[in-house]
Design a protein around this motif. Structure first.
Motif: not given
Lengths: 279, 160, 792
Positions: C56-67, C110-117
């Motif tokens: 129905k929807s995918i919200d990527t806003n919070d993910a995109e804002k992550m350093p 930048d890191t696998e952990l950031i990508a996962e989070q």
């Protein structure tokens, strides 16, 4: 991936207990369950208190039949390799040998296996039949309780906030035979479909049997001493103990086994156990 | 309450060389070796201690480095596959793996060698059963294990 | 090619150590998982929790804002389709998810952990739909359509026929002889059904890729794949990028088994890299993703109807195969095709009708897996043959010997078995002898033995497989010489453990008459440097690249001789080569070393003739035809490798546990190229097959959720699980067009291992099992049921 976490290695038990007062703090010894849970995201502690440096936890004594003390730092391969222990209480080594792999047993501890409180924990049945107690230290001092009171449910123990199991104490080892048996899906390392431990003292006519992976906690069969006194015939004893086992457990269907198979295997393994320790 | 750090200073000896490093407390020993020290001979096959590809020797004992934090090994001595062949001389065990076709894709091989070498160090003449027990925590999908067991048996025979 | 009946070979057949041994035992062999490129980012993916749902929807806003997050992509922005035979798959799910574990969004950071989070912060809302999980259900007209647009997808024409408005990307038909007459001629008609669950390859290195989008519409890809040119080709089709702009490099690969044959996350990492401004992006599957995101071996339901005469001759065989392809066609359609043309086993079946339905369901999709459908079909074929033999009162070994393919017989696609084919009956004899086959035990013997609590039983099973590949399959090998006369053999076939590079070096050394130690096979395959190879699949590597190597070596020798002939003022026919020297046959004392020629011969006065010698070889699968859509007749097989297994097992009646006491295997491989490597392929394959037989299966919830993704509850065999005894026989009836007479044997060892165990279990218990794996639980419940046939 493991999420960011703080780490502290205390120099004393008091320091450890203090650190464990922190919100979301967890003690780490072998870490072989905890680190995997953290990697899988099923546990996310904020602080790890590494207790491997504490002398109070590095205790081990097995002198004659008078009892055994095993500290929280003692790993499973130690329990397999110690000649004295093999002599006076072989069921510990037998149980330990069935846990995971050689590499993991170099880290995994007896107490960790108990504190993880999996219904299928391979070290637990032996502890139940030996009447082991755990010694707990915490902000309010030390307390002791029986293993059967300590493990309260699936992955649940009686440990309170800031508390830590320091050691396990096993009282006087009865004369007689003891054994551990495990049903698993392959011969290589696997979690138990069913595991059983037992100890029989023919002189005192006591018989203790515990079954794992067949209820929310290991099940110590009630009334086995009486059964043992009622019959000298091993086959009859095996059949009656197996029947008792069937009634006492409450296995579930899961990805490892159907409840039906678990129930039937508990019965088979109790019989095999009886033949091993009562003949 | 005391503040606890998420960064830990450790001092380790890896294959005889000393390192003083600051590591995040959530870094596994496996990642420390592979991504911090760039010793990539040790492999990750599962991340949960099931496959043994990440086996290294820690203070004389084989362990799966994916189930240990780098922070925990302060003051320890570590041996990895990179430290096995000294001066480019293969060990007897490495040579035996090659002779007996104990390696195929090679991904599990470093872990097997660490497990098996550690066995031979504590028991120079192991039985087949002892060999199997020592390496059964290492998974291999290519060889069917038999050539690996034969390679280890060959070294044991040579020593006895 | 170059078959010497006296087997007077210097390197062929010898036990030469692997060329890559030292790198592998020292941990210096570099896999994609070990690689880090400058500026590299790490990717993680968001996966569907549902087997079938509308996004129905995918919200990527919070993910995109992550350093530290450098790129986030979802399916909506990607208008590319990818597919090997049917182009049916999006890079990330769009609008619908079709299996639990399907990627719906991805992050590079930048890191696998950031990508996962960051992935954890992507909010996807779904409308869960009723999944279709059983291929037989999916065939019904009222079944939901996994791909409503199937009729609009492009696909490989002439080979496959997707059916619009159904869940069928292909049906392979075989019509041989007159099936109705066949059943009329039969004295008995016997019907049986079988099932195989989906399973995983479990390579020790999970799928890993590093991809960098370069300026000028170019891309650099490092990937743990089996087939560099197929990755390049499919990537090019997906993005419309010219082939020459795509460079695919394959270093050491940690196991493949078919699971790395095609294309996987190369397109996704490219899209991420492009969005992140051209930084390289690495994506390594976790072990759990390797199970339920990466494709698997398909499940299979099979129905057999066999017509047979009183004296044990098969007159008719009618089979329906229902392949559980999962959500995408991938290699699955071709597995179903190969499973059909091999679908009667290595038997002479005069009247045969097969319908092999490849069917979409809402499960993780199927792909190639060692055996390519043959383990699956042979589970049914070889259990069925045992049951048929018993029902007509015939010894299963004798029944097989009576019906297996022999010279003069015809396969079910109309191919005549000739003198150059292998001999399945010799394989069967070898294993029967090994296990001391004396016929099935009687019920009385069985009942007597049951009193001990353990029963033993024996079984045999046969198998066959030919490379499953297009008619235009082709490969090339280049030999280039170093200044000292040593050789680099260049191929794009990848060696992820099979040992093919070592075998090719042996072939080159044998033909070039030089030491095998002086033949180097550089490890990276690189589409920009190494010559074309269709794919590393199908057990065709040694055969096809081996023949190409022979041609390349002959080409190099001819160039050497042409120069030498000038120097010696003779004809090339006068010259022979030996020990890296070329000389007139009548005067061995007058010679030139190869190294004096391979970069041009220099006369004493300084004049130079010739120049660098480059040996060129190629091999194209010859004479193959597409199969007729209505009858399946044609020539699909370059060469058949036949084989057999014999087994003895012991069953614990109280627990159902199986102990394999003896497992003997024989294959007619024409000519062993390397004894140790061939043995390694056989043992490794047999143990992998034993995993399929005893423990391995995917488990799903009723809603199609994967329940045992990971090594805790999906058990592959360990060193403790080996049979008590194993033996391997290499039978050598040469294939005249194979290199030195050789045939492939990479996949075959797995095939029929479940069947032979199932047959031995029948002999032990007197119970027929119809499903694998034969876990102790299944065996136990079968015993407990008291039935002679246990279908669960």
């Amino acid at each position: 991936m493991i999420k960011p976490v703080a780490y502290f290695k205390p120099d004393s038990l008091a320091e450890a207990v203090e650190a464990l007062q922190n919100e979301n703090a967890r003690p780490i010894a072998g870490g072989t369950d905890l680190i995997i849970n953290m990697r899988n995201g099923t546990e996310n502690p904020g602080l790890l208190v590494d207790v491997k440096g504490l002398d109070e936890l590095d205790v081990f004594s097995a002198n004659g039949k008078s009892g055994i003390t095993i500290g929280a730092r003692v790993n499973l391969n130690f329990l397999i390799d110690d000649a004295k222990l093999r002599n006076i209480c072989p069921v510990l080594g037998e149980s330990a040998l069935s846990v995971a792999t050689y590499q993991l047993r170099n880290r995994a501890t007896l107490i960790g296996n108990l504190c993880n409180a999996s219904p299928a924990a391979d070290m637990a049945p032996a502890m139940y039949v030996l009447g082991a107690g755990v010694v707990i230290t915490g902000p309010h001092g030390e307390r002791k309780m029986l293993i059967s009171d300590f493990i309260t449910g699936v992955k649940r123990t009686a440990l309170g906030k800031g508390e830590l199991v320091v050691k396990v104490e096993i009282p006087e080892i009865p004369d007689g035979k003891m054994a551990f048996l495990k049903k698993q899906r392959c011969r290589g390392h696997d979690l138990a479909t069913v595991n059983v431990a037992g100890i029989a003292d023919p002189a005192a006519k006591t018989l203790k049997i515990c079954i794992g992976a067949c209820a929310v906690t290991p099940v110590l069969l009630k009334g086995t001493d009486e059964l043992y006194r009622e019959t000298d015939n091993v086959d009859e004893l095996a059949d009656r103990a197996a029947e008792l086992a069937r009634k006492s457990i409450a296995p579930i269907d899961d990805v490892r086994s159907s409840a039906e198979y678990r129930r039937d295997m508990a019965s088979v393994y109790v019989k095999r156990l009886i033949r091993k320790i009562c003949s | 309450m005391k503040e606890y750090s998420k960064i830990v200073d450790i001092r380790v000896k890896v294959n005889g060389a000393e390192y003083r490093e600051s590591v995040p407390a959530n870094m596994t020993l496996l990642h420390f070796l592979r991504e911090h020290l760039m010793l990539t001979g040790t492999k990750e096959g599962c991340g949960i201690g099931e496959c043994g590809a990440c086996t290294i020797v820690l203070n004389g004992k084989p362990v799966t480095s994916c189930t240990i934090l780098a922070a925990e090994v302060d003051g320890s001595e570590i041996h990895t596959i990179e430290g096995e062949a000294k001066n480019y001389q293969l060990t007897d065990l490495q040579q035996a793996f090659i002779e007996h076709h104990g390696e195929q894709c090679g991904f599990c091989t470093p872990g097997f060698i660490m497990s098996a070498q550690s066995l031979l160090d504590r028991n120079p003449n192991p039985s087949r059963e002892e060999i199997v027990e020592a390496v059964s925590g290492n998974l291999c999908r290519c060889t069917g294990y038999e050539p690996i067991i034969e390679a280890i048996e060959a070294v044991a025979r040579k020593k006895s | 090619m170059l078959v010497d009946e006296k087997k007077n070979y210097r390197y062929i057949g010898k036990n030469i150590p692997r060329k890559d041994g030292v790198e592998k035992v020292t941990g210096t062999a570099l896999y994609v998982q070990d690689m880090i490129l400058q500026g590299m980012l790490y990717a993680r993916i968001v996966k569907s929790p549902h087997a079938y749902a509308r996004i129905k929807s995918i919200d990527t806003n919070d993910a995109e804002k992550m350093p530290g997050v450098r790129a986030v992509v979802t399916g909506k922005e990607l208008s590319y389709k990818v597919g090997l035979y049917v182009v049916d798959k999006d890079i990330l799910a769009k609008d619908y998810v079709r299996y639990q574990g399907e990627p719906v969004a991805a992050v590079a950071a930048d890191t696998e952990l950031i990508a996962e989070q960051a992935c954890e912060k992507i909010k996807v809302t779904y409308e869960e739909l009723e999944p279709v999980l059983d291929p037989r259900e999916a065939l019904k007209p009222e079944a939901p359509l996994v791909h409503p647009d199937l009729g609009n997808y492009s696909y490989m024409k002439g080979v496959f026929q997707p059916q619009a408005h159904t869940n069928i990307p292909h049906v392979q038909k075989i019509r041989h002889g007159d099936i109705e007459k066949g059943f009329k001629d039969a004295d008995y008609i016997i019907e049986e059904s079988f099932y195989n669950p989906p399973v995983q390859h479990v390579p020790l290195e999970t799928h890993t890729v590093i991809c960098q989008a370069l300026p000028g519409d170019k891309v650099l890809i490092y990937t743990s794949a089996q087939s560099p040119f197929t990755v390049r080709n499919l990537f090019s089709v997906c993005f419309g990028m010219p082939l020459e702009n795509i460079r695919v490099k394959i270093p050491y690969v940690g196991g493949g088994f078919g699971g790395k044959a095609g294309i996987h996350f190369e397109p996704l990492t490219y899209v991420l890299s492009k969005k992140a401004g051209g930084r390289p992006v690495k994506l390594a599957m976790t072990r759990e993703e390797e199970f339920n995101t990466i494709p698997s071996r398909q499940g299979l339901y099979s129905d057999f109807k066999t017509g047979v005469t009183k004296n044990g001759k098969i007159t008719a065989l009618e089979i329906k195969y229902y392949w559980d392809a999962g959500a995408y066609a991938d290699y699955g359609v071709n597995v179903g095709r190969a499973g059909a043309y091999s679908g009667a086993g290595p038997y002479e079946v005069p009247n045969c009708k097969i319908d092999s339905f490849i069917v979409y369901t809402n499960k993780v999709f199927g792909t190639a897996y060692r055996g390519f459908g043959h383990l699956e079909v042979h589970w049914g074929i070889e259990r069925n043959m045992d049951i048929v033999a018993r029902k007509i009162g015939m010894d299963p070994l004798k029944f097989r010997q009576k019906n297996v393919l022999r010279p003069g017989a015809e396969t079910i696609t109309g191919e005549k078995i000739g003198p150059s084919h292998g001999k399945v009956y010799e394989c069967l004899d070898a294993v029967a002898k090994d296990i001391n086959w004396n016929g099935l035990k009687s019920e009385t013997e069985r009942e007597k033995e049951k009193k001990t609590g353990k029963v033993r039983g024996k079984g045999v099973a046969v198998l066959h497989k030919a490379p499953a590949m297009p008619t235009f399959t082709t490969t090339a090998v280049i030999l280039k010489f170093n200044e000292n006369g040593s050789v680099d053999l260049m191929t794009s076939l990848t060696d992820y453990g099979q040992g093919t590079y070592t075998a090719l070096a042996q072939i080159a050394a044998e033909v070039l008459k030089m030491p095998v130690e002086r033949i180097n096979v550089p490890w990276d395959s690189d589409t920009s440097f190494t010559p074309y190879d269709w794919q590393t699949v199908a057990s065709k590597g040694s055969f096809m690249s081996g023949n190409a190597t022979i041609m390349a070596a002959k080409d190099a020798l001819m160039q050497i001789k042409e120069i030498a002939a000038q120097v010696f003022r003779c004809t090339v026919e006068d010259l022979v080569c030996k020990d890296e020297k070329v000389f007139p046959e009548h005067n061995p004392g007058k010679y030139l070393e190869y190294k004096q020629i391979i970069n041009g011969y220099v006369y004493p006065n300084g004049n130079t003739i010739g120049g660098p010698v480059i040996g060129r070889g190629r091999y194209t699968a010859q004479g193959l035809t597409n199969l007729d859509f209505e009858t399946g007749q044609g020539l699909p097989a370059l060469d058949w490798t036949f084989g057999a297994h014999g087994a003895e097992v012991e069953v614990d009646l109280e627990t159902g546990e199986i102990k394999v006491l003896n497992l003997s295997s024989a294959f007619d491989i024409g000519q062993t190229l390397n004894e140790g490597l061939a043995r390694g392929q056989i043992i490794g394959g047999v143990i992998q097959g034993l995993g399929s037989a005893l423990t391995e299966e995917f488990k799903f919830s009723g809603r199609g959720k994967f329940l045992n993704a990971g090594l805790v509850d999906y058990k592959i065999l360990t060193a403790k699980d080996l049979p008590e005894k194993m033996s391997q026989h290499m039978i050598e009836n040469p294939q005249m067009d194979g290199p030195f007479g050789a045939r492939g044997v990479a996949e075959h060892p797995m095939i029929s291992v479940p069947s032979v165990i199932g047959n031995a279990i029948y002999d032990a218990l007197g119970i027929d099992y119809f499903r694998i794996p034969l876990t102790s639980e299944r065996i136990y419940l079968g015993i407990k049921s008291g039935k002679k046939e246990y279908h669960d």
